[in-house]
Motif scaffolding. Structure first.
Motif, PDB file in Angstrom:
ATOM      1  N   ASN A  30       0.863  -1.185   0.000  1.00  0.00           N
ATOM      2  CA  ASN A  30       0.000   0.000   0.000  1.00  0.00           C
ATOM      3  C   ASN A  30       0.896   1.230   0.000  1.00  0.00           C
ATOM      4  OD1 ASN A  30      -2.348   1.613   0.225  1.00  0.00           O
ATOM      5  ND2 ASN A  30      -2.169   1.631   2.458  1.00  0.00           N
ATOM      6  N   TRP A  62      -7.364  -2.386  -1.322  1.00  0.00           N
ATOM      7  CA  TRP A  62      -7.630  -2.371  -2.761  1.00  0.00           C
ATOM      8  C   TRP A  62      -8.806  -3.269  -3.139  1.00  0.00           C
ATOM      9  CZ3 TRP A  62      -4.212  -0.446  -6.871  1.00  0.00           C
ATOM     10  CH2 TRP A  62      -3.171   0.343  -6.388  1.00  0.00           C
ATOM     11  N   THR A  65     -11.493  -1.824  -5.477  1.00  0.00           N
ATOM     12  CA  THR A  65     -11.118  -0.882  -6.542  1.00  0.00           C
ATOM     13  C   THR A  65     -10.502  -1.646  -7.706  1.00  0.00           C
ATOM     14  OG1 THR A  65      -9.028  -0.488  -5.354  1.00  0.00           O
ATOM     15  CG2 THR A  65     -10.835   1.055  -4.965  1.00  0.00           C
ATOM     16  N   THR A  66      -9.203  -1.504  -7.897  1.00  0.00           N
ATOM     17  CA  THR A  66      -8.526  -2.210  -8.981  1.00  0.00           C
ATOM     18  C   THR A  66      -7.555  -3.230  -8.399  1.00  0.00           C
ATOM     19  OG1 THR A  66      -6.829  -0.482  -9.041  1.00  0.00           O
ATOM     20  CG2 THR A  66      -8.699  -0.236 -10.533  1.00  0.00           C
ATOM     21  N   GLU A  67      -6.999  -4.028  -9.271  1.00  0.00           N
ATOM     22  CA  GLU A  67      -6.046  -5.040  -8.834  1.00  0.00           C
ATOM     23  C   GLU A  67      -4.806  -4.379  -8.245  1.00  0.00           C
ATOM     24  OE1 GLU A  67      -3.522  -8.816 -10.705  1.00  0.00           O
ATOM     25  OE2 GLU A  67      -4.989  -7.730 -11.915  1.00  0.00           O
ATOM     26  N   ASN A  68      -4.374  -4.863  -7.099  1.00  0.00           N
ATOM     27  CA  ASN A  68      -3.219  -4.304  -6.404  1.00  0.00           C
ATOM     28  C   ASN A  68      -1.936  -4.769  -7.092  1.00  0.00           C
ATOM     29  OD1 ASN A  68      -1.200  -3.556  -4.619  1.00  0.00           O
ATOM     30  ND2 ASN A  68      -2.370  -4.078  -2.797  1.00  0.00           N
TER      31      ASN A  68
END
Length: 444
Positions: A30, A62, A65-68
Motif C-alpha cells: 500500500n 484495494w 477498486t482495482t487489482e493491487n
C-alpha cells in the motif's frame, strides 16, 4: 520497565534467532510514503535469513477498486489455517509482496469490525486508558486495522506455533498500535516491538510553523495534542510505545521527541538503510541514467515548449506533501531567487515529484493541448494548491527565456502513472542533483 526475556536476549546478545517474525504496517502492499520504502528495501535481506518464517501484514484496501500491483495473491497458501481463521470471523488474503525477495504477505479486511468499534475502544480504555473519543475516521480505520492484525498474528500462532516458540510481532507507527495492545492482552507470550518513524506531535508542531527542536521541553504533550486535535492519535502512539516489549525509532533526534512526548526512551535506534545492490552498476547504471534523462527532458518539452540544452542541470525533490515540514516552501523560494538572479548560464530543469490529488495525465499528453505550464497530471482543486501558488508567487512561470523551469508531478512514480512511466528510483537516477531541505525529517 518490563521487557520480554527472550526478545531482550535476542536484541542484546544476538544469540537467539526468532522462530517467527510478523511485521505490520499500513504501507505494506500500500504505497503511501517513506515507510513503504523502508520496509520494501529491507525485505530481500530478511527473507534471505528467515525465508517464510517472516510474514508481513498489511491492509486490504484495494479490495473494491482495482487489482493491487504490489500483491501476488496465492489462494493455496496456508489454506488450512485460512479456513480456521474464517470460522473465527477473520477475512484475509494470502500471497507475496511483488518486490525483490517476494516476502509472504497477509492482507486483512478490517471493515467487519466497524460495528464493534465502540466495544473495542471501550475495552482499550478500561485496560490501558487509551483515549479514542476524539478519533475521527482517519483514526478509526487504522486503529481497527492494527487490532485485526493482532487477531491474525494470534490466530496464526495458535494454529501453527507453540507458546514456547520465539515469536516477534513488530508494529510500525501509531496506525498499528492497537495490535500491540491486543497481543499484550490476548497473547502475552508473543513479544511485541513498536517503531515510530515520526511522532504525531512532532509532525503537527513542525507543520504549523512553530519551533520544535529549540523549544521541545516547553510543550506539554496533552495540551499540545488537544490544541492540534490529535488527542486520539497521540494517545494510541504513546500507549503503544509504553506497552510494547521493545520500543524503537529511526534516529537519535526522534528519540528525544519520544522521550518527551511519549514518556519512554527507545531502547534501539533502527537507522534506515537500503540494500548494497540498490543502485545499478556499470553499463546498467549508464543506460538507466540516459533513459531517465531523456524522459525528463521530453516530458518538460511537452509541457513548456522549450528545447533544453544538452548541459541542462536536472534537479529533483520528492516526499510527502507537507509544504513546510519537507521544506517545499524553502525549495521553491530558492528557485525563485536563482531564476531572478540571472547568474546561471545553464538551464535548470526541476522536477517536484510529490503525490497529490489528481485525475490522470493532462491533455498535453493526450494530444489535445500544446502546453500545461507546470503539471504532468490534472490536479484537483489546483487553485488552492500550495506548490502551484508558491511557484507563481516566486515568479516562476516556465517562460521560454527563463533559466529555471519547474515541472510538478503529482502522481506516484510506480511505472504506470501515464506520463513518466518509470519507477521513482529509475527516474531519480537521471537527475544531477536531489534536494531535500526538510525542517521535520525524523530520520535525521
Amino acid at each position: 520497565m518490563y521487557i520480554c526475556t527472550h526478545f531482550d536476549f535476542f536484541i542484546q546478545n544476538l544469540y537467539m534467532k526468532p522462530d517467527y517474525i510478523f511485521e505490520t504496517s499500513w504501507e505494506i502492499c500500500n504505497k503511501i510514503g517513506g515507510i513503504y520504502t523502508v520496509l520494501s528495501t529491507k525485505a530481500k535481506s530478511i527473507t534471505e535469513k528467515y525465508r517464510d518464517s517472516y510474514v508481513l501484514i498489511g491492509p486490504d484496501v484495494w479490495k473494491e477498486t482495482t487489482e493491487n500491483p504490489d500483491f501476488l495473491e496465492d489462494n493455496t497458501m496456508f489454506s488450512d489455517w485460512k479456513n480456521h481463521a474464517l470460522q473465527q470471523g477473520l477475512k484475509i488474503r494470502t500471497g507475496r509482496w511483488n518486490i525483490e525477495g517476494k516476502p509472504l504477505v497477509v492482507l486483512v479486511d478490517f471493515s467487519y469490525l466497524l460495528a464493534r468499534k465502540d466495544e473495542i475502544f471501550a475495552k482499550f480504555w478500561e485496560l490501558y486508558k487509551l483515549d479514542s473519543l476524539h478519533g475521527a475516521w482517519d483514526y478509526v480505520e487504522p486503529a481497527l486495522f492494527g487490532y485485526t492484525a493482532g487477531q491474525v498474528i494470534r490466530s496464526f500462532s495458535e494454529f501453527y506455533l507453540k507458546e514456547t516458540d520465539n515469536i516477534i510481532a513488530h508494529f510500525h507507527e501509531w496506525m498499528t498500535g492497537t495490535g500491540v495492545l491486543y497481543l499484550k492482552d490476548r497473547a502475552p507470550y508473543i513479544s511485541t516491538a513498536f517503531t515510530t518513524h515520526a511522532t504525531v506531535l512532532g509532525r503537527s508542531i513542525a507543520g504549523s510553523g512553530l519551533p520544535l527542536y529549540a523549544k521541545l521541553e516547553e510543550y506539554n504533550p496533552y495540551y499540545a495534542a488537544r490544541d492540534f486535535r490529535v488527542l486520539s492519535k497521540h494517545s494510541l502512539e504513546a500507549t503503544a510505545a509504553r506497552e510494547a516489549d521493545v520500543f524503537t525509532t529511526v534516529s537519535s533526534i526522534t528519540a528525544k521527541e519520544c522521550k518527551h512526548f511519549l514518556g519512554r526512551e527507545p531502547e534501539v535506534i533502527t537507522t534506515n538503510g537500503f540494500e548494497e545492490d540498490f543502485v545499478p552498476k556499470g553499463k546498467e547504471f549508464a543506460l538507466k541514467r540516459a533513459a531517465a534523462r531523456t524522459k525528463a527532458i521530453e516530458t518538460a518539452k511537452a509541457i513548456t515548449g522549450k528545447n533544453y540544452a544538452d548541459d541542462t542541470l536536472l534537479v529533483i525533490t520528492s516526499g510527502r506533501y507537507e509544504f513546510r515540514n519537507k521544506g517545499i516552501d524553502l525549495f521553491i523560494k530558492s528557485l525563485g531567487i536563482i531564476n531572478k538572479s540571472n547568474k546561471t548560464r545553464r538551464d535548470i530543469l526541476v522536477f517536484i515529484t510529490i503525490p497529490a490529488d489528481h485525475r490522470g495525465p493532462t491533455n498535453v499528453f493526450r494530444g489535445k493541448e500544446k502546453r500545461s505550464n507546470y503539471l504532468t497530471h490534472k490536479l484537483n482543486h489546483f487553485e488552492h494548491d500550495a506548490i502551484l501558488n508558491e511557484l507563481k508567487n516566486q515568479g516562476i512561470g516556465n517562460n521560454i527565456n527563463d533559466k529555471v523551469h519547474v515541472i510538478f508531478v503529482p502522481a506516484y512514480l510506480n511505472g504506470k502513472d501515464g506520463v513518466i512511466n518509470l519507477n521513482y528510483y529509475d527516474f531519480l537516477i537521471g537527475h544531477d542533483l536531489s534536494v531535500f531541505p526538510s525542517y521535520y525529517e525524523p530520520w535525521g
